[in-house]
Design a protein around this motif. Structure first.
Motif, PDB file in Angstrom:
ATOM      1  N   THR A 131       0.864  -1.188   0.000  1.00  0.00           N
ATOM      2  CA  THR A 131       0.000   0.000   0.000  1.00  0.00           C
ATOM      3  C   THR A 131       0.903   1.242   0.000  1.00  0.00           C
ATOM      4  O   THR A 131       2.099   1.152   0.283  1.00  0.00           O
ATOM      5  CB  THR A 131      -0.937   0.050   1.226  1.00  0.00           C
ATOM      6  N   TYR A 132       0.299   2.391  -0.297  1.00  0.00           N
ATOM      7  CA  TYR A 132       1.085   3.609  -0.495  1.00  0.00           C
ATOM      8  C   TYR A 132       1.153   4.475   0.772  1.00  0.00           C
ATOM      9  O   TYR A 132       0.127   4.869   1.328  1.00  0.00           O
ATOM     10  CB  TYR A 132       0.487   4.433  -1.644  1.00  0.00           C
ATOM     11  N   PHE A 133       2.378   4.741   1.202  1.00  0.00           N
ATOM     12  CA  PHE A 133       2.632   5.532   2.406  1.00  0.00           C
ATOM     13  C   PHE A 133       3.348   6.847   2.061  1.00  0.00           C
ATOM     14  O   PHE A 133       4.207   6.853   1.181  1.00  0.00           O
ATOM     15  CB  PHE A 133       3.577   4.776   3.348  1.00  0.00           C
ATOM     16  N   VAL A 134       3.022   7.897   2.768  1.00  0.00           N
ATOM     17  CA  VAL A 134       3.796   9.155   2.709  1.00  0.00           C
ATOM     18  C   VAL A 134       3.750   9.766   4.098  1.00  0.00           C
ATOM     19  O   VAL A 134       2.753  10.389   4.464  1.00  0.00           O
ATOM     20  CB  VAL A 134       3.171  10.192   1.751  1.00  0.00           C
ATOM     21  N   HIS A 135       4.790   9.580   4.893  1.00  0.00           N
ATOM     22  CA  HIS A 135       4.760  10.150   6.248  1.00  0.00           C
ATOM     23  C   HIS A 135       6.144  10.169   6.877  1.00  0.00           C
ATOM     24  O   HIS A 135       7.011   9.375   6.522  1.00  0.00           O
ATOM     25  CB  HIS A 135       3.806   9.353   7.154  1.00  0.00           C
ATOM     26  N   SER A 136       6.320  11.099   7.817  1.00  0.00           N
ATOM     27  CA  SER A 136       7.569  11.206   8.564  1.00  0.00           C
ATOM     28  C   SER A 136       7.388  10.786  10.015  1.00  0.00           C
ATOM     29  O   SER A 136       8.351  10.542  10.718  1.00  0.00           O
ATOM     30  CB  SER A 136       8.079  12.655   8.543  1.00  0.00           C
ATOM     31  N   TYR A 137       6.122  10.767  10.458  1.00  0.00           N
ATOM     32  CA  TYR A 137       5.800  10.377  11.832  1.00  0.00           C
ATOM     33  C   TYR A 137       5.041   9.056  11.795  1.00  0.00           C
ATOM     34  O   TYR A 137       4.385   8.745  10.796  1.00  0.00           O
ATOM     35  CB  TYR A 137       4.945  11.458  12.504  1.00  0.00           C
ATOM     36  N   PHE A 138       5.156   8.287  12.863  1.00  0.00           N
ATOM     37  CA  PHE A 138       4.527   6.967  12.854  1.00  0.00           C
ATOM     38  C   PHE A 138       3.942   6.659  14.228  1.00  0.00           C
ATOM     39  O   PHE A 138       4.311   7.284  15.225  1.00  0.00           O
ATOM     40  CB  PHE A 138       5.562   5.891  12.486  1.00  0.00           C
ATOM     41  N   VAL A 139       3.055   5.672  14.266  1.00  0.00           N
ATOM     42  CA  VAL A 139       2.486   5.196  15.524  1.00  0.00           C
ATOM     43  C   VAL A 139       3.146   3.855  15.846  1.00  0.00           C
ATOM     44  O   VAL A 139       3.200   2.959  14.995  1.00  0.00           O
ATOM     45  CB  VAL A 139       0.956   5.024  15.410  1.00  0.00           C
ATOM     46  N   GLU A 140       3.649   3.724  17.060  1.00  0.00           N
ATOM     47  CA  GLU A 140       4.280   2.466  17.473  1.00  0.00           C
ATOM     48  C   GLU A 140       3.255   1.338  17.463  1.00  0.00           C
ATOM     49  O   GLU A 140       2.060   1.575  17.485  1.00  0.00           O
ATOM     50  CB  GLU A 140       4.815   2.604  18.902  1.00  0.00           C
TER      51      GLU A 140
ATOM     52  N   ASP B  24      -1.582  -2.212  21.541  1.00  0.00           N
ATOM     53  CA  ASP B  24      -2.786  -3.028  21.735  1.00  0.00           C
ATOM     54  C   ASP B  24      -3.824  -2.824  20.635  1.00  0.00           C
ATOM     55  O   ASP B  24      -4.678  -3.677  20.428  1.00  0.00           O
ATOM     56  CB  ASP B  24      -3.443  -2.689  23.084  1.00  0.00           C
ATOM     57  N   TYR B  25      -3.798  -1.686  19.971  1.00  0.00           N
ATOM     58  CA  TYR B  25      -4.856  -1.380  19.002  1.00  0.00           C
ATOM     59  C   TYR B  25      -4.391  -1.533  17.549  1.00  0.00           C
ATOM     60  O   TYR B  25      -5.095  -1.152  16.625  1.00  0.00           O
ATOM     61  CB  TYR B  25      -5.412   0.027  19.266  1.00  0.00           C
ATOM     62  N   THR B  26      -3.178  -2.083  17.378  1.00  0.00           N
ATOM     63  CA  THR B  26      -2.651  -2.271  16.028  1.00  0.00           C
ATOM     64  C   THR B  26      -3.422  -3.383  15.320  1.00  0.00           C
ATOM     65  O   THR B  26      -3.542  -4.489  15.848  1.00  0.00           O
ATOM     66  CB  THR B  26      -1.152  -2.647  16.106  1.00  0.00           C
ATOM     67  N   ILE B  27      -3.943  -3.070  14.114  1.00  0.00           N
ATOM     68  CA  ILE B  27      -4.655  -4.096  13.341  1.00  0.00           C
ATOM     69  C   ILE B  27      -3.955  -4.420  12.028  1.00  0.00           C
ATOM     70  O   ILE B  27      -4.411  -5.258  11.249  1.00  0.00           O
ATOM     71  CB  ILE B  27      -6.134  -3.703  13.077  1.00  0.00           C
ATOM     72  N   ALA B  28      -2.849  -3.710  11.741  1.00  0.00           N
ATOM     73  CA  ALA B  28      -2.007  -4.021  10.582  1.00  0.00           C
ATOM     74  C   ALA B  28      -0.642  -3.419  10.867  1.00  0.00           C
ATOM     75  O   ALA B  28      -0.545  -2.365  11.507  1.00  0.00           O
ATOM     76  CB  ALA B  28      -2.582  -3.427   9.301  1.00  0.00           C
ATOM     77  N   SER B  29       0.409  -4.105  10.403  1.00  0.00           N
ATOM     78  CA  SER B  29       1.755  -3.616  10.672  1.00  0.00           C
ATOM     79  C   SER B  29       2.503  -3.401   9.379  1.00  0.00           C
ATOM     80  O   SER B  29       2.157  -3.945   8.332  1.00  0.00           O
ATOM     81  CB  SER B  29       2.528  -4.612  11.534  1.00  0.00           C
ATOM     82  N   CYS B  30       3.567  -2.589   9.474  1.00  0.00           N
ATOM     83  CA  CYS B  30       4.452  -2.346   8.347  1.00  0.00           C
ATOM     84  C   CYS B  30       5.832  -2.181   8.950  1.00  0.00           C
ATOM     85  O   CYS B  30       5.973  -1.931  10.150  1.00  0.00           O
ATOM     86  CB  CYS B  30       4.015  -1.085   7.607  1.00  0.00           C
TER      87      CYS B  30
ATOM     88  N   PHE C 121       5.987  -0.704  12.687  1.00  0.00           N
ATOM     89  CA  PHE C 121       5.068   0.330  13.189  1.00  0.00           C
ATOM     90  C   PHE C 121       3.634  -0.034  12.792  1.00  0.00           C
ATOM     91  O   PHE C 121       3.407  -0.971  12.019  1.00  0.00           O
ATOM     92  CB  PHE C 121       5.475   1.716  12.663  1.00  0.00           C
ATOM     93  N   SER C 122       2.680   0.731  13.312  1.00  0.00           N
ATOM     94  CA  SER C 122       1.258   0.467  13.049  1.00  0.00           C
ATOM     95  C   SER C 122       0.848   1.037  11.695  1.00  0.00           C
ATOM     96  O   SER C 122       0.897   2.244  11.487  1.00  0.00           O
ATOM     97  CB  SER C 122       0.378   1.117  14.118  1.00  0.00           C
TER      98      SER C 122
END
Lengths: 200, 253
Positions: free
Chosen positions: A143-152, A155-161, A167-168
């Motif tokens: 999938t396509y990402f464009v970001h400099s900040y991320f979420v670790e 408990d609420y992560t439903i997909a990882s990369c 990260f979430s």
């Protein structure tokens, strides 16, 4: 396909990808509304909270328009995209911003370990997808990402990369769903994910 | 693993592609929207539209084009050519472009990069640099390569990144149109010097050139025009070739 009589509202604020999300839904045969009217947002069947931009100015804008309270009180399925996902969290390192606090996770800046490039721009793989927003077709796909900040991951992560660190790529708490990537720009795979959201 | 990106580039004049193409599927060879859709279906990771229209009225047709592309395509795309002001960028982004590319205007007024990055975020600002090797090293050129400057490529690239560009699109004018491969040594130097992604342009002629630009040139993405337009290399073939060479690419099912 979901019931086409459902009313889908895309929250209108100074986010760059509002029109792209509208177009993506049109390709699925859905005429969504773009609105900043609390009444229209509150009564929608589903709400999409898009986002491209900077966290602190966007939160300030949402507060000024009283949209922060509107979003916090939504009971219907909500999909936050990119910055929209980050703003659903508790706090962002991007200009030390207090976010909406709907998903108890923090947003952090990517810090390169081995000269990796930041922002994380481009197509990357999803793994460990779960819950109603995803299905097995997306496991291991790009999938396509464009970001400099991320979420670790939490408990609420439903997909990882994985980029610099795991990260979430997706989050869910109660009726709040979110993706760090842009489903509206992620080809056929992104369309599947939007369809899954519309079916909720 | 972040995939290496393959980016076809379409030159646009007055809302039409400059060079006709010979796809069998294409009913109208000059229709950029149809052409873009084919590239997207073939698995292009992104597209770049470079507008070379001369006049302002004709540039308005660009907005219609961007709207149509955004409505049809579900992959990201960049629009460039003749952007000189913040308002140019906001109107293109509002029409649905994901990123804009600026070139000569950034050299003439470097603060434009800071202004655009602040207003719209670095992620949507690509700075295009055209350069050629001279007796005094690599020099930046303007106006599609017609106007030489005294600006050193590496100094300018560093400044562009420091001012907030999200990516650099580097075209080697010495390699452009030669089909003899990308400027890999120069690209590798740029890529190791900077922490923002580099899109390589100029020199693509065969599949091996893409392998080299990723492995030797350390590029994050590679752009090409004619080899895709004339179907000399099909994107799905290119991607499976790169995959076999252990280069991470997005393959679509």
């Amino acid at each position: 396909m979901s019931n086409k009589k459902e009313r889908i509202v895309i929250i209108d604020y100074n986010a760059g990808n509002v029109r792209s999300v509208l177009f993506a839904l049109q390709r699925l045969g859905i005429e969504a509304q773009i609105s900043a009217e609390p009444e229209l947002i509150q009564t929608a069947d589903k709400v999409i909270f898009p986002g491209v931009g900077e966290a602190s100015t966007t939160m300030a804008y949402l507060r000024e328009k009283k949209l922060d309270k509107v979003i916090r009180n939504l009971q219907q399925p909500v999909l936050g995209i990119c910055l929209g996902m980050q703003l659903l969290c508790t706090h962002s390192e991007e200009n030390n911003t207090t976010c909406l606090g709907l998903i108890p996770q923090n947003v952090r800046l990517f810090r390169p370990i081995k000269r990796e490039k930041v922002p994380h721009i481009g197509w990357n793989r999803l793994y460990d997808v779960q819950g109603a927003l995803f299905d097995s077709r997306q496991e291991g796909e790009y999938t396509y990402f464009v970001h400099s900040y991320f979420v670790e991951k939490g408990d609420y992560t439903i997909a990882s990369c994985d980029y610099i660190l795991p990260f979430s790529a997706g989050l869910q708490k109660d009726n709040f769903y979110a993706t760090q990537f842009h489903p509206e720009k992620s080809g056929g795979l992104g369309q599947q994910i939007l369809e899954n959201f519309l079916k909720l | 693993m972040l995939a290496k990106r393959i980016i076809p580039c379409l030159d646009i004049k007055d809302g039409r592609t400059v060079k006709g193409v010979n796809f069998i599927e294409l009913r109208d060879a000059g229709d950029p929207v149809e052409q873009a859709k084919i590239y997207s279906d073939q698995g292009a990771d992104e597209l770049i539209f470079l507008d070379i229209s001369a006049t302002n009225e004709k540039r308005k047709t660009l907005h219609d084009l961007v709207l149509q592309v955004a409505a049809r395509l579900n992959i990201p795309f960049t629009v460039g050519g003749g952007i000189t002001r913040c308002e140019d960028v906001s109107s293109l982004l509002e029409c649905g472009a994901d990123k804009v590319s600026i070139n000569s205007a950034a050299v003439r007024k470097p603060e434009l990069i800071d202004e655009l990055a602040r207003s719209f975020g670095s992620q949507c600002i690509t700075v295009a640099i055209d350069a050629r090797k001279t007796d005094n090293g690599w020099k930046v050129h303007l106006n599609g390569g017609r106007v030489p400057t005294e600006l050193n490529l590496f100094d300018w690239a560093k400044e562009v990144a420091a001012r907030g560009a999200g990516e650099i699109l580097f075209t080697s004018m010495d390699h452009d149109g030669t089909k003899s491969g990308f400027a890999n040594k120069t690209l590798a130097r740029l890529s190791s010097m900077l922490t923002i992604p580099i899109i390589a342009s100029g020199g693509a002629g065969k599949k091996e050139h893409f392998r080299d630009v990723f492995k030797i040139g350390k590029a994050d993405a590679a752009l090409a025009a004619s080899i895709f337009h004339y179907n000399e290399i099909a994107i799905p073939d290119l991607k499976s070739f790169l995959k076999n060479k252990n280069i991470s690419v997005r393959t679509t099912t």
